[in-house]
Design a protein around this motif. Sequence first.
Motif, PDB file in Angstrom:
ATOM      1  N   THR A 162      43.857  40.121  34.454  1.00 65.06           N
ATOM      2  CA  THR A 162      43.271  39.155  33.521  1.00 65.06           C
ATOM      3  C   THR A 162      43.159  39.724  32.117  1.00 65.06           C
ATOM      4  OG1 THR A 162      41.029  39.872  34.115  1.00 65.06           O
ATOM      5  CG2 THR A 162      41.970  38.015  35.346  1.00 65.06           C
ATOM      6  N   GLN A 163      43.129  41.064  32.018  1.00 64.09           N
ATOM      7  CA  GLN A 163      43.071  41.689  30.696  1.00 64.09           C
ATOM      8  C   GLN A 163      43.431  43.165  30.812  1.00 64.09           C
ATOM      9  OE1 GLN A 163      39.366  41.094  28.669  1.00 64.09           O
ATOM     10  NE2 GLN A 163      40.089  41.936  26.737  1.00 64.09           N
ATOM     11  N   TYR A 164      44.278  43.631  29.871  1.00 63.06           N
ATOM     12  CA  TYR A 164      44.603  45.052  29.817  1.00 63.06           C
ATOM     13  C   TYR A 164      43.573  45.775  28.956  1.00 63.06           C
ATOM     14  CZ  TYR A 164      49.292  44.298  31.740  1.00 63.06           C
ATOM     15  OH  TYR A 164      50.349  43.994  32.554  1.00 63.06           O
ATOM     16  N   LYS A 165      43.126  46.931  29.457  1.00 55.34           N
ATOM     17  CA  LYS A 165      42.205  47.772  28.698  1.00 55.34           C
ATOM     18  C   LYS A 165      42.611  49.223  28.877  1.00 55.34           C
ATOM     19  CE  LYS A 165      38.050  44.865  28.739  1.00 55.34           C
ATOM     20  NZ  LYS A 165      36.616  44.810  29.113  1.00 55.34           N
ATOM     21  N   GLU A 166      42.381  50.037  27.851  1.00 63.60           N
ATOM     22  CA  GLU A 166      42.751  51.448  27.927  1.00 63.60           C
ATOM     23  C   GLU A 166      42.036  52.151  29.070  1.00 63.60           C
ATOM     24  OE1 GLU A 166      42.310  53.508  24.276  1.00 63.60           O
ATOM     25  OE2 GLU A 166      43.719  52.235  23.173  1.00 63.60           O
ATOM     26  N   GLY A 167      40.801  51.774  29.306  1.00 64.86           N
ATOM     27  CA  GLY A 167      40.033  52.419  30.358  1.00 64.86           C
ATOM     28  C   GLY A 167      40.312  51.881  31.746  1.00 64.86           C
ATOM     29  N   GLY A 168      41.181  50.881  31.857  1.00 61.11           N
ATOM     30  CA  GLY A 168      41.482  50.273  33.154  1.00 61.11           C
ATOM     31  C   GLY A 168      41.552  48.765  33.039  1.00 61.11           C
ATOM     32  N   HIS A 169      42.512  48.174  33.707  1.00 65.45           N
ATOM     33  CA  HIS A 169      42.707  46.732  33.619  1.00 65.45           C
ATOM     34  C   HIS A 169      41.585  45.974  34.323  1.00 65.45           C
ATOM     35  CE1 HIS A 169      46.379  48.180  32.181  1.00 65.45           C
ATOM     36  NE2 HIS A 169      47.157  47.993  33.231  1.00 65.45           N
ATOM     37  N   GLU A 170      41.421  44.720  33.935  1.00 61.46           N
ATOM     38  CA  GLU A 170      40.498  43.828  34.631  1.00 61.46           C
ATOM     39  C   GLU A 170      41.312  42.921  35.547  1.00 61.46           C
ATOM     40  OE1 GLU A 170      38.010  41.696  31.955  1.00 61.46           O
ATOM     41  OE2 GLU A 170      37.003  43.502  31.198  1.00 61.46           O
ATOM     42  N   TYR A 171      40.766  42.643  36.740  1.00 53.88           N
ATOM     43  CA  TYR A 171      41.496  41.876  37.742  1.00 53.88           C
ATOM     44  C   TYR A 171      40.625  40.787  38.354  1.00 53.88           C
ATOM     45  CZ  TYR A 171      44.586  46.012  37.890  1.00 53.88           C
ATOM     46  OH  TYR A 171      45.434  47.050  37.572  1.00 53.88           O
ATOM     47  N   GLU A 172      41.308  39.783  38.884  1.00 57.90           N
ATOM     48  CA  GLU A 172      40.739  38.899  39.886  1.00 57.90           C
ATOM     49  C   GLU A 172      41.526  39.177  41.158  1.00 57.90           C
ATOM     50  OE1 GLU A 172      40.982  34.848  38.644  1.00 57.90           O
ATOM     51  OE2 GLU A 172      39.328  35.025  37.216  1.00 57.90           O
ATOM     52  N   PHE A 173      40.842  39.248  42.293  1.00 51.34           N
ATOM     53  CA  PHE A 173      41.502  39.632  43.536  1.00 51.34           C
ATOM     54  C   PHE A 173      41.668  38.429  44.462  1.00 51.34           C
ATOM     55  CE2 PHE A 173      39.490  43.535  41.966  1.00 51.34           C
ATOM     56  CZ  PHE A 173      40.599  44.363  41.922  1.00 51.34           C
ATOM     57  N   TYR A 174      42.821  38.415  45.149  1.00 51.68           N
ATOM     58  CA  TYR A 174      43.146  37.288  46.024  1.00 51.68           C
ATOM     59  C   TYR A 174      43.744  37.778  47.337  1.00 51.68           C
ATOM     60  CZ  TYR A 174      42.465  34.293  41.966  1.00 51.68           C
ATOM     61  OH  TYR A 174      41.907  33.637  40.893  1.00 51.68           O
ATOM     62  N   GLY A 175      43.478  36.998  48.383  1.00 54.80           N
ATOM     63  CA  GLY A 175      44.114  37.199  49.672  1.00 54.80           C
ATOM     64  C   GLY A 175      45.001  36.001  49.972  1.00 54.80           C
ATOM     65  N   VAL A 176      46.182  36.257  50.502  1.00 51.90           N
ATOM     66  CA  VAL A 176      47.141  35.197  50.824  1.00 51.90           C
ATOM     67  C   VAL A 176      47.436  35.259  52.318  1.00 51.90           C
ATOM     68  CG1 VAL A 176      49.467  34.300  50.430  1.00 51.90           C
ATOM     69  CG2 VAL A 176      48.182  35.333  48.535  1.00 51.90           C
ATOM     70  N   LYS A 177      47.263  34.130  53.001  1.00 51.80           N
ATOM     71  CA  LYS A 177      47.563  34.041  54.428  1.00 51.80           C
ATOM     72  C   LYS A 177      48.812  33.184  54.619  1.00 51.80           C
ATOM     73  CE  LYS A 177      44.135  36.064  56.836  1.00 51.80           C
ATOM     74  NZ  LYS A 177      44.351  37.012  57.950  1.00 51.80           N
ATOM     75  N   ILE A 178      49.721  33.656  55.451  1.00 52.44           N
ATOM     76  CA  ILE A 178      50.951  32.925  55.737  1.00 52.44           C
ATOM     77  C   ILE A 178      50.949  32.527  57.209  1.00 52.44           C
ATOM     78  CG2 ILE A 178      53.462  33.106  55.888  1.00 52.44           C
ATOM     79  CD1 ILE A 178      53.352  35.038  53.556  1.00 52.44           C
ATOM     80  N   SER A 179      51.232  31.260  57.462  1.00 56.10           N
ATOM     81  CA  SER A 179      51.302  30.775  58.839  1.00 56.10           C
ATOM     82  C   SER A 179      52.440  29.782  58.961  1.00 56.10           C
ATOM     83  CB  SER A 179      49.978  30.128  59.258  1.00 56.10           C
ATOM     84  OG  SER A 179      49.654  29.051  58.394  1.00 56.10           O
ATOM     85  N   GLU A 180      52.875  29.532  60.180  1.00 55.63           N
ATOM     86  CA  GLU A 180      53.956  28.579  60.410  1.00 55.63           C
ATOM     87  C   GLU A 180      53.510  27.188  59.987  1.00 55.63           C
ATOM     88  OE1 GLU A 180      56.998  29.317  61.383  1.00 55.63           O
ATOM     89  OE2 GLU A 180      56.503  31.450  61.525  1.00 55.63           O
ATOM     90  N   GLY A 181      54.391  26.463  59.289  1.00 51.72           N
ATOM     91  CA  GLY A 181      54.061  25.123  58.820  1.00 51.72           C
ATOM     92  C   GLY A 181      54.001  24.122  59.955  1.00 51.72           C
ATOM     93  N   LYS A 182      53.316  23.016  59.685  1.00 48.91           N
ATOM     94  CA  LYS A 182      53.200  21.937  60.670  1.00 48.91           C
ATOM     95  C   LYS A 182      54.070  20.771  60.224  1.00 48.91           C
ATOM     96  CE  LYS A 182      48.416  23.214  61.667  1.00 48.91           C
ATOM     97  NZ  LYS A 182      47.008  22.769  61.637  1.00 48.91           N
ATOM     98  N   ASN A 183      54.899  20.294  61.088  1.00 49.13           N
ATOM     99  CA  ASN A 183      55.785  19.174  60.759  1.00 49.13           C
ATOM    100  C   ASN A 183      55.061  17.842  60.912  1.00 49.13           C
ATOM    101  OD1 ASN A 183      57.961  20.914  60.296  1.00 49.13           O
ATOM    102  ND2 ASN A 183      58.445  20.987  62.494  1.00 49.13           N
TER     103      ASN A 183
END
Length: 261
Positions: A240-261
């Motif tokens: 979300t922002q670069y900083k000399e002392g360390g970047h700032e982040y937002e963290f996410y988890g992504v789940k993948i599953s078989e689709g439903k028809n």
Amino acid sequence: MRIRVLKIVSTFVFPLMIVISCDRNVKSNGGVPSKVREMPANLESSAPLTSRPGPIEVTIEKISSEDFFSAEQHAKMNKPMEKITDFKIVQQKLAEIVEFEEQDHYLGIKKINFRNTPSVKNEVDLSECSFVSYFPSEDILLLECGHTMDVSFDLTTGQTTYETGNPNLVTTSPSGKYRLNKVYEGQECFYHFIQEKKNGKFKKIAELNEVFEMKTGKWLCVIEKEFWADDQTLYFGLVTQYKEGGHEYEFYGVKISEGKN
């Protein structure tokens, strides 16, 4: 009189449309991701966000930094792909397939003769590209072109960049079934997508940028620290922002599953 009124209205509406459309494509020119846009009120939720049914379903959930770093302790090691970067070796390896042009400090590309495809419409002018790497296991040629953007070709099938990605940047799930792939687009942001291995070849099955923006209302511009905890679970930090002392982040988890028809 009626015609005159319509002309006046169109005069004011057209510039307004330009302002709205331009706002969507604004990017920072300093190599720093623009501050993450605020999520619209109707999208703000702690519940996971799931893509519409298809070959797979992608569920995205914003998580705390504590949960992210806890999951990272169980991250599976990502093994880099074998590649050739030596100018002499790649010219021998791809003789009659790629016509190279050796310059003082780089290896240019004159023409590509695909193995099983008569011709492929080039996305870019090859004269503006230089050789980066060749990945024998997948027969993918990676180039760097104008604005340092990634350009790649599958020399067997003729598939191009937005299907083949940049093999230097892939993060593969533990069993090798799925992987996250990226393309640097030459300005600031990356294009991210999920591939699945089918019949020995990786094929794109989900455009992560599109799913992420649709579900969160935010750009998926630059992500780092990505890893797979298992074959269905991917984690990453959105810069979300670069900083000399360390970047700032937002963290996410992504789940993948078989689709439903």
